[in-house]
Scaffold this motif. Structure first.
Motif, mmCIF file in Angstrom:
data_model
loop_
_atom_site.group_PDB
_atom_site.id
_atom_site.type_symbol
_atom_site.label_atom_id
_atom_site.label_comp_id
_atom_site.label_asym_id
_atom_site.label_seq_id
_atom_site.Cartn_x
_atom_site.Cartn_y
_atom_site.Cartn_z
ATOM 1 N N LEU A 26 0.823 -1.208 0.000
ATOM 2 C CA LEU A 26 0.000 0.000 0.000
ATOM 3 C C LEU A 26 0.856 1.258 0.000
ATOM 4 O O LEU A 26 0.596 2.206 -0.739
ATOM 5 N N LEU A 27 1.889 1.265 0.827
ATOM 6 C CA LEU A 27 2.767 2.434 0.896
ATOM 7 C C LEU A 27 3.465 2.664 -0.442
ATOM 8 O O LEU A 27 3.525 3.796 -0.942
ATOM 9 N N LYS A 28 3.984 1.588 -1.023
ATOM 10 C CA LYS A 28 4.698 1.716 -2.292
ATOM 11 C C LYS A 28 3.781 2.208 -3.403
ATOM 12 O O LYS A 28 4.162 3.064 -4.214
ATOM 13 N N LEU B 199 9.554 12.018 1.526
ATOM 14 C CA LEU B 199 8.744 12.718 0.530
ATOM 15 C C LEU B 199 9.572 13.871 -0.023
ATOM 16 O O LEU B 199 9.706 14.920 0.595
ATOM 17 N N THR B 200 10.144 13.648 -1.196
ATOM 18 C CA THR B 200 11.062 14.637 -1.770
ATOM 19 C C THR B 200 10.297 15.730 -2.503
ATOM 20 O O THR B 200 9.215 15.495 -3.061
ATOM 21 N N GLU B 201 10.879 16.935 -2.487
ATOM 22 C CA GLU B 201 10.286 18.087 -3.184
ATOM 23 C C GLU B 201 8.825 18.279 -2.772
ATOM 24 O O GLU B 201 7.972 18.617 -3.603
ATOM 25 N N THR B 202 8.530 18.059 -1.512
ATOM 26 C CA THR B 202 7.146 18.147 -1.027
ATOM 27 C C THR B 202 7.104 19.023 0.213
ATOM 28 O O THR B 202 7.768 18.717 1.217
ATOM 29 N N ARG B 203 6.329 20.080 0.155
ATOM 30 C CA ARG B 203 6.221 20.975 1.299
ATOM 31 C C ARG B 203 5.449 20.312 2.439
ATOM 32 O O ARG B 203 4.752 19.314 2.253
ATOM 33 N N GLN B 204 5.574 20.909 3.621
ATOM 34 C CA GLN B 204 4.983 20.321 4.816
ATOM 35 C C GLN B 204 3.471 20.131 4.675
ATOM 36 O O GLN B 204 2.938 19.079 5.028
ATOM 37 N N GLU B 205 2.785 21.119 4.150
ATOM 38 C CA GLU B 205 1.332 21.026 4.040
ATOM 39 C C GLU B 205 0.912 19.859 3.149
ATOM 40 O O GLU B 205 -0.002 19.091 3.493
ATOM 41 N N ALA B 206 1.577 19.723 2.012
ATOM 42 C CA ALA B 206 1.258 18.622 1.095
ATOM 43 C C ALA B 206 1.644 17.277 1.699
ATOM 44 O O ALA B 206 0.935 16.280 1.518
ATOM 45 N N LYS C 20 -1.037 16.194 4.144
ATOM 46 C CA LYS C 20 -2.215 15.666 3.448
ATOM 47 C C LYS C 20 -1.959 14.246 2.950
ATOM 48 O O LYS C 20 -2.823 13.366 3.069
ATOM 49 N N LEU C 21 -0.766 14.007 2.386
ATOM 50 C CA LEU C 21 -0.444 12.678 1.869
ATOM 51 C C LEU C 21 -0.384 11.665 3.009
ATOM 52 O O LEU C 21 -0.939 10.557 2.897
ATOM 53 N N ALA C 22 0.275 12.036 4.106
ATOM 54 C CA ALA C 22 0.391 11.133 5.252
ATOM 55 C C ALA C 22 -0.981 10.830 5.848
ATOM 56 O O ALA C 22 -1.259 9.688 6.255
ATOM 57 N N GLU C 23 -1.855 11.822 5.882
ATOM 58 C CA GLU C 23 -3.191 11.610 6.423
ATOM 59 C C GLU C 23 -4.002 10.676 5.516
ATOM 60 O O GLU C 23 -4.756 9.826 6.003
ATOM 61 N N ARG C 24 -3.828 10.808 4.205
ATOM 62 C CA ARG C 24 -4.508 9.888 3.284
ATOM 63 C C ARG C 24 -4.016 8.460 3.491
ATOM 64 O O ARG C 24 -4.812 7.510 3.450
ATOM 65 N N LEU C 25 -2.716 8.311 3.726
ATOM 66 C CA LEU C 25 -2.166 6.989 3.998
ATOM 67 C C LEU C 25 -2.782 6.396 5.264
ATOM 68 O O LEU C 25 -3.141 5.214 5.307
ATOM 69 N N LYS D 110 1.510 8.359 19.459
ATOM 70 C CA LYS D 110 1.105 7.173 20.221
ATOM 71 C C LYS D 110 0.593 7.573 21.612
ATOM 72 O O LYS D 110 -0.403 7.032 22.099
ATOM 73 N N ARG D 111 1.268 8.529 22.222
ATOM 74 C CA ARG D 111 0.837 8.962 23.551
ATOM 75 C C ARG D 111 -0.537 9.640 23.500
ATOM 76 O O ARG D 111 -1.295 9.605 24.461
ATOM 77 N N GLN D 112 -0.832 10.239 22.359
ATOM 78 C CA GLN D 112 -2.114 10.939 22.221
ATOM 79 C C GLN D 112 -3.261 10.002 21.829
ATOM 80 O O GLN D 112 -4.384 10.446 21.633
ATOM 81 N N GLY D 113 -2.987 8.714 21.715
ATOM 82 C CA GLY D 113 -4.072 7.769 21.457
ATOM 83 C C GLY D 113 -3.918 6.912 20.219
ATOM 84 O O GLY D 113 -4.799 6.126 19.894
ATOM 85 N N ARG D 114 -2.810 7.070 19.478
ATOM 86 C CA ARG D 114 -2.535 6.283 18.268
ATOM 87 C C ARG D 114 -3.515 6.612 17.132
ATOM 88 O O ARG D 114 -4.424 7.416 17.295
ATOM 89 N N ASN D 115 -3.267 5.972 15.985
ATOM 90 C CA ASN D 115 -4.077 6.179 14.776
ATOM 91 C C ASN D 115 -4.194 7.659 14.445
ATOM 92 O O ASN D 115 -5.277 8.176 14.181
ATOM 93 N N ARG D 116 -3.062 8.317 14.466
ATOM 94 C CA ARG D 116 -3.042 9.746 14.150
ATOM 95 C C ARG D 116 -1.669 10.165 13.656
ATOM 96 O O ARG D 116 -0.680 9.433 13.800
ATOM 97 N N LEU D 117 -1.622 11.354 13.092
ATOM 98 C CA LEU D 117 -0.390 11.949 12.590
ATOM 99 C C LEU D 117 -0.011 13.131 13.458
ATOM 100 O O LEU D 117 -0.865 13.966 13.782
ATOM 101 N N VAL D 118 1.242 13.207 13.855
ATOM 102 C CA VAL D 118 1.766 14.372 14.571
ATOM 103 C C VAL D 118 2.947 14.897 13.787
ATOM 104 O O VAL D 118 3.806 14.144 13.330
#
Length: 319
Positions: free
Chosen positions: A218-220, A241-248, A251-256, A304-312
């Motif tokens: 899935l990641l690949k 994530l090369t040539e990718t700004r933080q905001e983008a 969004k990509l990590a959250e979609r994953l 993980k400390r905040q409850g897992r299944n999330r992005l920080v």
């Protein structure tokens, strides 16, 4: 010429035409004066057909400028010279007589150029000795291919087919150097499967391996060719994530994260997994790749400390 001399000449002629080495003698005008059986067999031209004809008119595909420079150097220095197939695979464009077993379509050759003197002691001719080294060349190529394959395998995680930790560290170092030099926007993401130990404990390590493999796929499939995904170890994966700004990148990590949450496993449809992610963008205060990874890892453990299944996301301005 007595009978013994005639016999010796006859034997010598048989030997020259029967040896498994090509022998060509040319004069200073590059015209053929001797053409042995090896050359007849592999060229399809008899000695009568080539006699006193220019070598380069007989074989227009010969590397003329290169070969002439080799011949003239031998004439000038009055010493032998050598060429090997690693420098030029072949001189004469002969088919490999063992293409099935050898695997090479063309005969690979080594060559020796031997200057020859006339009865007055003057260099008047040169002998070209052509050695068929196709078997050795094929063995060398197989060894090289095997070594390349071993090197490739040493960079790949055997379970998921992704880059392994060793390869990841090398690629991360390259990207860090590129970011430091050109200041592009790149982000590092560390991913950990939540409660993965429970999967192994309840379903077994074989099922756990299938989960890791499916997540790796899935990641690949979710990233661009310019991005890097690797298995860092255990149930931990890393993304670059090369040539990718933080905001983008966020969004990509959250979609994953959402895609993993919705994953369905054919071997157990009821199984659900989630991931926690830590993200750290490249910034100028980073001292090296170790700190870059450490900050992303800290963000992961915060998730993980905040409850897992999330992005920080690590924020450089607030540490």
């Amino acid at each position: 010429m007595d009978q013994q001399d005639f016999s010796q000449l006859h034997w010598l002629t048989q030997l020259l035409h029967g040896i498994e080495v090509g022998l060509v003698v040319i004069d200073r005008d590059y015209q053929v004066q001797l053409w042995n059986g090896f050359m007849e067999n592999h060229s399809g031209l008899s000695s009568k057909e080539v006699q006193s004809r220019s070598l380069f008119s007989l074989f227009p595909d010969l590397p003329q400028q290169w070969l002439i420079s080799k011949l003239e150097a031998a004439f000038l220095m009055e010493s032998r010279s050598f060429t090997v197939w690693e420098q030029r695979p072949w001189v004469f464009p002969f088919a490999n007589p063992r293409p099935v077993t050898g695997g090479l379509s063309m005969m690979h050759q080594n060559m020796t150029i031997q200057p020859l003197t006339n009865s007055q002691g003057t260099i008047s001719h040169a002998a070209l000795l052509i050695y068929d080294v196709s078997v050795q060349a094929q063995d060398r190529q197989k060894l090289s291919q095997a070594n390349d394959r071993l090197e490739q395998l040493s960079q790949i995680d055997a379970l998921t087919g992704l880059a392994n930790r060793r390869q990841w560290q090398r690629l991360l170092a390259q990207e860090f150097d590129r970011c430091r030099r050109y200041q592009p926007a790149s982000c590092l993401v560390v991913i950990d499967i939540d409660h993965f130990k429970q999967v192994n404990d309840t379903l077994g390590h074989s099922m756990g391996d299938q989960v890791l493999n499916r997540l790796g796929e899935l990641l690949k499939d979710s990233l661009r060719k310019t991005d890097v995904v690797a298995r860092y170890g255990g149930e931990e994966f890393v993304l670059l994530l090369t040539e990718t700004r933080q905001e983008a990148s966020i969004k990509l990590a959250e979609r994953l994260r959402q895609s993993v949450e919705q994953l369905v496993f054919a071997f157990m449809p009821s199984l659900k997994i989630t991931i926690s992610l830590g993200l750290c963008p490249y910034h100028h205060e980073l001292e090296g790749t170790e700190q870059w990874f450490e900050l992303a890892d800290q963000a992961l453990y915060k998730a993980k400390r905040q409850g897992r299944n999330r992005l920080v996301c690590f924020e450089p301005h607030n540490g």
